[in-house]
Design an enzyme around this catalytic site. Structure first.
Site, PDB file in Angstrom:
ATOM      1  N   LYS A 131       6.479  -2.200   1.876  1.00  0.00           N
ATOM      2  CA  LYS A 131       5.327  -1.599   2.567  1.00  0.00           C
ATOM      3  C   LYS A 131       4.100  -2.495   2.419  1.00  0.00           C
ATOM      4  O   LYS A 131       3.169  -2.194   1.656  1.00  0.00           O
ATOM      5  CB  LYS A 131       5.072  -0.185   2.013  1.00  0.00           C
ATOM      6  CG  LYS A 131       4.184   0.674   2.906  1.00  0.00           C
ATOM      7  CD  LYS A 131       4.261   2.117   2.463  1.00  0.00           C
ATOM      8  CE  LYS A 131       3.222   2.997   3.104  1.00  0.00           C
ATOM      9  NZ  LYS A 131       3.294   3.053   4.557  1.00  0.00           N
ATOM     10  N   GLU A 179      11.949   2.526  14.464  1.00  0.00           N
ATOM     11  CA  GLU A 179      11.115   3.618  13.949  1.00  0.00           C
ATOM     12  C   GLU A 179       9.847   3.667  14.776  1.00  0.00           C
ATOM     13  O   GLU A 179       9.688   2.904  15.728  1.00  0.00           O
ATOM     14  CB  GLU A 179      10.818   3.412  12.456  1.00  0.00           C
ATOM     15  CG  GLU A 179      10.158   2.092  12.133  1.00  0.00           C
ATOM     16  CD  GLU A 179      10.026   1.808  10.636  1.00  0.00           C
ATOM     17  OE1 GLU A 179       9.897   2.751   9.834  1.00  0.00           O
ATOM     18  OE2 GLU A 179      10.028   0.611  10.281  1.00  0.00           O
ATOM     19  N   LEU A 227      11.029   1.194   7.245  1.00  0.00           N
ATOM     20  CA  LEU A 227      10.436   1.673   5.997  1.00  0.00           C
ATOM     21  C   LEU A 227      11.194   2.909   5.527  1.00  0.00           C
ATOM     22  O   LEU A 227      11.542   3.773   6.339  1.00  0.00           O
ATOM     23  CB  LEU A 227       8.959   2.035   6.205  1.00  0.00           C
ATOM     24  CG  LEU A 227       8.292   2.390   4.871  1.00  0.00           C
ATOM     25  CD1 LEU A 227       8.009   1.142   4.052  1.00  0.00           C
ATOM     26  CD2 LEU A 227       7.019   3.181   5.075  1.00  0.00           C
ATOM     27  N   TYR A 276       0.831  -1.196   0.000  1.00  0.00           N
ATOM     28  CA  TYR A 276       0.000   0.000   0.000  1.00  0.00           C
ATOM     29  C   TYR A 276       0.865   1.245   0.000  1.00  0.00           C
ATOM     30  O   TYR A 276       2.072   1.180   0.202  1.00  0.00           O
ATOM     31  CB  TYR A 276      -0.955  -0.005   1.196  1.00  0.00           C
ATOM     32  CG  TYR A 276      -0.323   0.295   2.528  1.00  0.00           C
ATOM     33  CD1 TYR A 276       0.512  -0.630   3.147  1.00  0.00           C
ATOM     34  CD2 TYR A 276      -0.547   1.496   3.182  1.00  0.00           C
ATOM     35  CE1 TYR A 276       1.093  -0.359   4.381  1.00  0.00           C
ATOM     36  CE2 TYR A 276       0.026   1.782   4.410  1.00  0.00           C
ATOM     37  CZ  TYR A 276       0.848   0.845   5.006  1.00  0.00           C
ATOM     38  OH  TYR A 276       1.428   1.130   6.209  1.00  0.00           O
TER      39      TYR A 276
HETATM   40  N1  PMP Z   1       7.676   3.843   8.968  1.00  0.00           N
HETATM   41  C1  PMP Z   1       6.548   3.108   8.985  1.00  0.00           C
HETATM   42  C2  PMP Z   1       6.559   1.784   9.674  1.00  0.00           C
HETATM   43  C3  PMP Z   1       5.380   3.590   8.372  1.00  0.00           C
HETATM   44  O1  PMP Z   1       4.253   2.851   8.379  1.00  0.00           O
HETATM   45  C4  PMP Z   1       5.398   4.867   7.762  1.00  0.00           C
HETATM   46  C5  PMP Z   1       4.165   5.455   7.131  1.00  0.00           C
HETATM   47  N2  PMP Z   1       3.586   4.674   6.186  1.00  0.00           N
HETATM   48  C6  PMP Z   1       6.598   5.592   7.769  1.00  0.00           C
HETATM   49  C7  PMP Z   1       7.716   5.043   8.378  1.00  0.00           C
HETATM   50  C8  PMP Z   1       6.692   6.950   7.118  1.00  0.00           C
HETATM   51  O2  PMP Z   1       6.728   6.837   5.737  1.00  0.00           O
HETATM   52  P1  PMP Z   1       6.202   8.035   4.801  1.00  0.00           P
HETATM   53  O3  PMP Z   1       6.991   9.233   5.189  1.00  0.00           O
HETATM   54  O4  PMP Z   1       6.506   7.577   3.429  1.00  0.00           O
HETATM   55  O5  PMP Z   1       4.749   8.198   5.104  1.00  0.00           O
END
Ligand code: PMP
Length: 290
Positions: A152, A184, A209, A38
């Site tokens: 993701k 994270e 991620l 996603y």
């Molecule tokens: N880490 C994780 C585990 C996440 O789910 C997300 C958000 N989807 C992020 C980091 C931040 O990613 P982004 O800046 O692309 O939203």
């Protein structure tokens, strides 16, 4: 809100349907195996922010799972824009999910499925966020996720458990900890600012991620002569840090002012965090006004 009262139009495999009619099969591998990926793009002034980067990460996630893009990029973006238009979404998020599709239940990938593509919008105030003023409290929980967090996928039970534990503890979110180091946040990237004003966040690997907001915030920091170090940091270092914050597509940058009940800095949103939030929002608004 009851699903039947939901007035949103939802995209399912080429069709724009009222929410109550938007369905996928019980044999969809997204449902049976979390065999899907996603993306979430934020929307400001009716336009998506950093959507090109989100689409590139979608392609990367799909490749890692040997799945094809469901549509050509231009068609996909056109469908996203059409969905925003049909929902008259000005501010919020656009959620997009691709699964491997429908097949009888069997673990290995079936050869011949047509992928499922679903998209929906979520109206939400992003620019005005009380947490930007108040700061977030987070708890630490063990990072019990699998080892390919760079993909993701919709396998989101571990972060759901982490957010539930945070809610039960009266906190806003959870930071995930592995072998003493923060990986994270449950749905965001995590940062600290050291006493000598260095912004520290974990380096890219399979352990986290690769946040789209993270990449832009680090670039903006460097362009504005702020020092950045990409390395792991411990929970102890975070608790003793001058500032802490998170980034994600829908939160931009948000201050963290408490970790496991310990006050960070003076307990108020830090100066560098405020600066980075502003830099990011200015960049995002400039890009949608293009
Ligand atoms: N880490 C994780 C585990 C996440 O789910 C997300 C958000 N989807 C992020 C980091 C931040 O990613 P982004 O800046 O692309 O939203």
């Amino acid at each position: 809100m009851l699903l039947t009262n939901d007035t949103r139009i939802v995209y399912v495999n080429g069709q724009y349907l009222p929410a109550a009619e938007a369905m996928v099969s019980v044999f969809d591998r997204g449902f049976l195996f979390a065999d899907g990926v996603y993306e979430v793009s934020s929307v400001l002034e009716g336009r998506m922010v950093e959507n090109d980067a989100h689409i590139r990460r979608l392609q990367r996630s799909l490749e890692a799972l040997e799945m094809a893009m469901p549509l050509a990029v231009a068609e996909l973006v056109a469908a996203q824009q059409e969905l925003l238009r049909r929902n008259n979404l000005k501010e919020g998020a656009l959620y997009l999910q691709v699964t491997r599709g429908v097949a009888d239940r069997d673990f290995a990938y079936p050869g011949d499925t047509r992928s499922t593509l679903v998209m929906f919008t979520q109206a939400k105030k992003l620019l005005e966020n009380p947490l930007a003023e108040r700061g977030m409290s987070v708890i630490s929980v063990a990072d019990i996720r699998w080892k390919r967090r760079d993909i993701k996928t919709v396998g989101l039970l571990a972060p759901s458990m982490a957010k539930q534990a945070a809610a039960k503890a009266g906190a806003d979110d959870a930071w995930l900890v592995e072998a003493g180091f923060v990986t994270e946040g449950s749905s965001n990237n995590a940062y600290i600012v050291t006493d000598d004003n260095v912004i520290v966040t974990r380096q890219l690997s399979h352990a986290i991620l690769h946040g789209i907001t993270r990449a832009s915030v680090l670039r903006l920091a460097t362009e504005n002569d702020l020092r950045v170090e990409e390395r792991p940091f411990t929970l102890e270092e975070a608790c003793a840090a001058r500032e802490a914050f998170i980034t994600s597509a829908t939160t931009f940058a948000l201050p963290v002012v408490r970790i496991d009940g310990q006050v960070i800095g003076d307990g108020r949103p830090g100066e560098l965090t405020r600066k980075l939030r502003k830099l990011y929002i200015d960049m995002a608004l400039a890009s949608v006004r293009g």
